[in-house]
Design an enzyme around this catalytic site. Structure first.
Site, PDB file in Angstrom:
ATOM      1  N   GLY A 165       0.797  -1.221   0.000  1.00 38.47           N
ATOM      2  CA  GLY A 165       0.000   0.000   0.000  1.00 38.47           C
ATOM      3  C   GLY A 165       0.826   1.265   0.000  1.00 38.47           C
ATOM      4  O   GLY A 165       0.454   2.267  -0.616  1.00 38.47           O
ATOM      5  N   ASP A 177       5.880  13.174   9.992  1.00 35.12           N
ATOM      6  CA  ASP A 177       5.543  14.045  11.117  1.00 35.12           C
ATOM      7  C   ASP A 177       5.730  15.512  10.741  1.00 35.12           C
ATOM      8  O   ASP A 177       4.920  16.377  11.102  1.00 35.12           O
ATOM      9  CB  ASP A 177       6.417  13.701  12.325  1.00 35.12           C
ATOM     10  CG  ASP A 177       6.270  12.248  12.757  1.00 35.12           C
ATOM     11  OD1 ASP A 177       5.175  11.686  12.563  1.00 35.12           O
ATOM     12  OD2 ASP A 177       7.243  11.675  13.264  1.00 35.12           O
ATOM     13  N   HIS A 184       9.295   9.031  16.260  1.00 37.57           N
ATOM     14  CA  HIS A 184       8.286   8.994  15.200  1.00 37.57           C
ATOM     15  C   HIS A 184       6.906   8.800  15.821  1.00 37.57           C
ATOM     16  O   HIS A 184       6.738   8.046  16.781  1.00 37.57           O
ATOM     17  CB  HIS A 184       8.577   7.843  14.237  1.00 37.57           C
ATOM     18  CG  HIS A 184       7.556   7.696  13.148  1.00 37.57           C
ATOM     19  ND1 HIS A 184       7.116   8.768  12.391  1.00 37.57           N
ATOM     20  CD2 HIS A 184       6.887   6.608  12.679  1.00 37.57           C
ATOM     21  CE1 HIS A 184       6.223   8.338  11.502  1.00 37.57           C
ATOM     22  NE2 HIS A 184       6.063   7.038  11.674  1.00 37.57           N
TER      23      HIS A 184
END
Length: 429
Positions: A103, A250, A277
Site C-alpha cells: 500500500g 511528522d 516517530h
C-alpha cells in the site's frame, strides 16, 4: 521604441506611453501604469519577461519594496524536483523499494520513478503480495521517464541475502516500507518481534550487496527498529548512520496543519519535528517545535496544543477514517521527500531533511529525530535543536524518557543476533 498599437485601449497616463512601457518613473497612478504596461505594443519590452515576474511583482519590486528574487533564484530543500533549476547537478542513481508492491510501496515507487535523480529502480516484494512486484515494475516501465524499472520477488521462506544480489547491487538508496501493520490487540513488543525480524533480513542483504547505500526504514515501531538495525550494522563494521528512520511524515503533517490553522502559504511553513516517530505506540515521542517557525509561533497556546495533538495522533486520525487501515499515500509522499533529499545530497546539492538515526543532538539518548544535512557521503551534519520554549523543553524531557525505553528494546534485540553473509545467525551464549 514601438508606439502603442492602434487597437489598444486609450491610455489615461499623463506621460508618453513609451516611457511607461519601459517602466520609467512617471507621476501616474498604479492603475494607469498597469494598463500601459499591459499594452500589446509594448509586450516585447517588458523587463519582467526575462525574470519570469509578472507586472505586479515587477512594479512592487521596482518602486515599493526590497528586490524580489525571480523564482529560479530561490533555492529550497522543499522545492519540487520537477521544477528544479537545470543548473543543479542531476544524479544517476539506483534505488530499491523493498515492499514495493504494498500500500505504501506502490505510490512510493511511482514517485521515485519520476524523480530526476533516479536512473534505475528495483522493486522487491514477496511472491505472496496481492500484486506481483514484476507487475508493478511492468506498469511503471511504461511511464515517459528515463528511469529503468525491474521487479524482483522471493518466497516468504527465502532469505533476501541469498536471492537479491542483482536487485540490490549498486544501489545508492534503499527504501523499506515493509513489515506488518498494527493489528487490534497487538502490543509494542508484539509488533517489534515481527517487524524487527523482517527489517533484519532486508538490512542484512543491504550490508552484503550495497553497504554504502542509505537505508530508509518505514518499519514500525521506528524508535526501536532503527536502533536495532543500526547496532547490527555497527557490529558488522559498517556505518550505523546509513540506517535512517523516515520520520518525515511528522514534519509533513505539522506543515499542513499549521498552514490550515494560519492560512500562511504552505511553502513558507517549515515546522521542525524532533524526538521520535509518531507511530501507533510512540505518538507522543514526536515533538513539533512550533516556537521555531514564525507562522506557528503566532498561534494561541490552545491552537498550538491542537496542532501538536494532531501531529502525534495523525496515524489514528487516518486509521479511523479508513476504517482500520493505515496511512499509505501520505507516508509514500513522505518517503519520496526523504529519498529526494538523500539523492540531491548524493548528487552534490546539500539538502536538509528530518529523520531518526544515531545522533548526539539530544543529551541522554543515542538515537534521535532531528534535522540532518545529506551530502555526497550521506548524513553529513546533524543539526542542534536550537532555541526552544520552556513548554517545549518540558515536553522534550518527557520525549527523552520515552525514547530511552524504545531504544533499549531495539538494542536488546540486536544483542541476540548478528549479521553474516549467510543470513541471520544466533549469537552464541
Amino acid at each position: 521604441r514601438p508606439p502603442p498599437a492602434a487597437s489598444a485601449p486609450p491610455l489615461r497616463s499623463r506621460a508618453p506611453a513609451h516611457r511607461i512601457a519601459f517602466g520609467m518613473p512617471c507621476l501616474v497612478s498604479l492603475y494607469d501604469c498597469l494598463r500601459a504596461w499591459n499594452n500589446p505594443a509594448s509586450i516585447a519590452h517588458k523587463p519582467w519577461n526575462k525574470n519570469s515576474l509578472d507586472v505586479h511583482e515587477y512594479y512592487y519590486e521596482k518602486f515599493l519594496s526590497a528586490p524580489i528574487r525571480p523564482p529560479s533564484a530561490v533555492a529550497s530543500s522543499r522545492a519540487s524536483p520537477w521544477a528544479a533549476s537545470s543548473s543543479k547537478p542531476r544524479g544517476s542513481f539506483k534505488v530499491c523499494v523493498c515492499g514495493g508492491a504494498g500500500g505504501i510501496g506502490q505510490p512510493l515507487c511511482m514517485l521515485m520513478a519520476q524523480n530526476p535523480h533516479v536512473s534505475e529502480l528495483s522493486i522487491f516484494d514477496l511472491t505472496l503480495a496481492m500484486v506481483p512486484a514484476e507487475g508493478v515494475a511492468a506498469d511503471l516501465a511504461h511511464i515517459e521517464k528515463r528511469c529503468k524499472v525491474k521487479g524482483y520477488a522471493i518466497d516468504k521462506d527465502d532469505r533476501p541475502v541469498d536471492k537479491l544480489e542483482e536487485c540490490l547491487t549498486g544501489c545508492h538508496l534503499v527504501l523499506v516500507p515493509a513489515g506488518m501493520p498494527r493489528r487490534p490487540g497487538m502490543t509494542r513488543a508484539d509488533l517489534l518481534g515481527v517487524n524487527a525480524g523482517i527489517a533484519q533480513r532486508i538490512v542484512e542483504a543491504c550490508a552484503k550487496f550495497c553497504p554504502e547505500a542509505i537505508v530508509g526504514l518505514i518499519v514500525n515501531p521506528v524508535n526501536a527498529v532503527v536502533p536495532a538495525m543500526a547496532a547490527l550494522y555497527e557490529k558488522a563494521g559498517l556505518d550505523p548512520k546509513k540506517i535512517c528512520g523516515i520520520t518525515t511524515l511528522d514534519v509533513v503533517r505539522a506543515n499542513k496543519f499549521v498552514h490550515e490553522e494560519t492560512g500562511v502559504p504552505i511553502e513558507r511553513v517549515n515546522i521542525p519535528v524532533v524526538g521520535g516517530h509518531a507511530g501507533h505506540f510512540t505518538g507522543a515521542s514526536a515533538l513539533p517545535l512550533l516556537s521555531q517557525d514564525p507562522a506557528s509561533a503566532a498561534l494561541s497556546e490552545e491552537r498550538r496544543a491542537e496542532v501538536t495533538r494532531r501531529v502525534q495522533e495523525g496515524n489514528e486520525e487516518v486509521w479511523e477514517a479508513k476504517k482500520g487501515k493505515a496511512a499509505t499515500l501520505s507516508q509514500a509522499y513522505a518517503g519520496w521527500r526523504f529519498g529526494h533529499a538523500v539523492l540531491s545530497g548524493l548528487a552534490g546539492t546539500p539538502t536538509e531533511e528530518f529523520c531518526f538515526l544515531k545522533s548526539d543532538a539530544c543529551k541522554g539518548v543515542d538515537y534521535f529525530a532531528s534535522k540532518v544535512t545529506f551530502g555526497p557521503s550521506g548524513a553529513e551534519k546533524i543539526h542542534p535543536l536550537g532555541k526552544i520554549s520552556p513548554d517545549e523543553q518540558a515536553r522534550l524531557d518527557e520525549v527523552r524518557s520515552m525514547l530511552v525505553d524504545d531504544i533499549k528494546c531495539g538494542l536488546e534485540y540486536a544483542e541476540t543476533t548478528e549479521l553474516s553473509k549467510g543470513g541471520m545467525t544466533p549469537k552464541s551464549s
